[in-house]
Design a protein around this motif. Sequence first.
Motif, PDB file in Angstrom:
ATOM      1  N   ASP A 175     -32.251  30.156 -18.788  1.00  0.00           N
ATOM      2  CA  ASP A 175     -31.350  30.554 -17.705  1.00  0.00           C
ATOM      3  C   ASP A 175     -29.923  30.817 -18.164  1.00  0.00           C
ATOM      4  O   ASP A 175     -29.070  31.165 -17.338  1.00  0.00           O
ATOM      5  CB  ASP A 175     -31.325  29.469 -16.619  1.00  0.00           C
ATOM      6  N   PHE A 176     -29.639  30.619 -19.454  1.00  0.00           N
ATOM      7  CA  PHE A 176     -28.282  30.786 -19.958  1.00  0.00           C
ATOM      8  C   PHE A 176     -28.268  31.893 -21.010  1.00  0.00           C
ATOM      9  O   PHE A 176     -29.174  31.981 -21.836  1.00  0.00           O
ATOM     10  CB  PHE A 176     -27.756  29.484 -20.556  1.00  0.00           C
ATOM     11  N   LYS A 177     -27.213  32.681 -20.991  1.00  0.00           N
ATOM     12  CA  LYS A 177     -27.116  33.824 -21.897  1.00  0.00           C
ATOM     13  C   LYS A 177     -26.586  33.391 -23.265  1.00  0.00           C
ATOM     14  O   LYS A 177     -25.540  32.754 -23.367  1.00  0.00           O
ATOM     15  CB  LYS A 177     -26.191  34.889 -21.294  1.00  0.00           C
ATOM     16  N   ASP A 178     -27.336  33.738 -24.296  1.00  0.00           N
ATOM     17  CA  ASP A 178     -26.918  33.513 -25.689  1.00  0.00           C
ATOM     18  C   ASP A 178     -26.468  32.076 -25.964  1.00  0.00           C
ATOM     19  O   ASP A 178     -25.365  31.848 -26.483  1.00  0.00           O
ATOM     20  CB  ASP A 178     -25.787  34.475 -26.070  1.00  0.00           C
ATOM     21  N   PRO A 179     -27.276  31.076 -25.654  1.00  0.00           N
ATOM     22  CA  PRO A 179     -26.853  29.692 -25.927  1.00  0.00           C
ATOM     23  C   PRO A 179     -26.797  29.405 -27.426  1.00  0.00           C
ATOM     24  O   PRO A 179     -27.589  29.928 -28.207  1.00  0.00           O
ATOM     25  CB  PRO A 179     -27.950  28.856 -25.247  1.00  0.00           C
ATOM     26  N   LYS A 180     -25.851  28.561 -27.813  1.00  0.00           N
ATOM     27  CA  LYS A 180     -25.739  28.140 -29.212  1.00  0.00           C
ATOM     28  C   LYS A 180     -24.874  26.889 -29.280  1.00  0.00           C
ATOM     29  O   LYS A 180     -24.522  26.310 -28.259  1.00  0.00           O
ATOM     30  CB  LYS A 180     -25.164  29.251 -30.088  1.00  0.00           C
ATOM     31  N   GLU A 181     -24.521  26.462 -30.495  1.00  0.00           N
ATOM     32  CA  GLU A 181     -23.719  25.254 -30.721  1.00  0.00           C
ATOM     33  C   GLU A 181     -24.371  24.042 -30.051  1.00  0.00           C
ATOM     34  O   GLU A 181     -23.744  23.317 -29.271  1.00  0.00           O
ATOM     35  CB  GLU A 181     -22.282  25.443 -30.226  1.00  0.00           C
ATOM     36  N   LEU A 182     -25.634  23.809 -30.386  1.00  0.00           N
ATOM     37  CA  LEU A 182     -26.363  22.681 -29.819  1.00  0.00           C
ATOM     38  C   LEU A 182     -25.845  21.357 -30.372  1.00  0.00           C
ATOM     39  O   LEU A 182     -25.548  21.237 -31.559  1.00  0.00           O
ATOM     40  CB  LEU A 182     -27.852  22.802 -30.150  1.00  0.00           C
ATOM     41  N   ALA A 183     -25.767  20.364 -29.496  1.00  0.00           N
ATOM     42  CA  ALA A 183     -25.403  19.005 -29.903  1.00  0.00           C
ATOM     43  C   ALA A 183     -26.177  18.041 -29.017  1.00  0.00           C
ATOM     44  O   ALA A 183     -26.096  18.126 -27.786  1.00  0.00           O
ATOM     45  CB  ALA A 183     -23.899  18.775 -29.773  1.00  0.00           C
TER      46      ALA A 183
END
Length: 274
Positions: free
Chosen positions: A32-40
């Motif tokens: 549901d989110f566009k271009d997710p990254k920087e996972l923590a």
Amino acid sequence: MSVDAKLRIYVTDTPIQRIGSRLYKVDLLTDDFKDPKELAYDSSSRCLYFMYMDDELQNSGRAKINIITKQAMKIKGIERNKATAVDEETGDVYFGSDDGLYKYDPVENKATNIGLYNMNIFKLVIRSNDMYLIDANNHMLYKIYDQGTTAVKVGHLKTIVEFDVDYKRNIHLVTMCGVYCVFGGIEVIKNKDLSIVYHFISDEQKTFGVTEDGLYEIDCLNGTASRVANLNFFPRSITFGDYGDIFYTIDDKIIRLKPLNSYTVYNIHRNAHD
């Protein structure tokens, strides 16, 4: 001539992913989110924090998702989010932006600017109670003191674009000149086998680097790397979770890989005669 060919079929009730010798269950957390990254990942709350592109903000926002319930929530109080990190010791969550360091308040579901106002925080890592960041103003590495109010430059390496700190406090870096490791906080060692790493991921024993050629285990002291697995996906971001879990993002998807400990294997043999 006779050739004995063997076809191995794994029977599972869900899609699976193979990395090296391990099999993982593929679980879609959200798309549901566009271009997710920087996972923590925060083990105490079982929440995964991440950055995404927000159409309302016309910039990057931040959100979290509970990996058990898959309930997601946008986080207020910060725009132009560039970096995300979780303190594993305390569960505190921090974000970096072009106007400094933010700390997350889970009660208010809001991030508040707490300092380093003149720094453009491009990457943020917290390990063993120590916080490090890349300042995008000069692409150099800094260690943070005094509860996020004081920054001290680490070494003299420039053009740093990616880094991680392992559980032995060694710092793994990628610059425009190659892949390096700062061993024992003093000695800078250039990796002889890798010229680029797109993501570092560390567990309590080892540090790995994601490249276009697969997954490599990195030996900091010797400046070497050995390929341990092919990857049939190229993640925008990747991190470890609990119990051997791996989280990664690709396109608009956040994926959870859960180790498969039991499965049924059918070996089908064929005899080919020439």
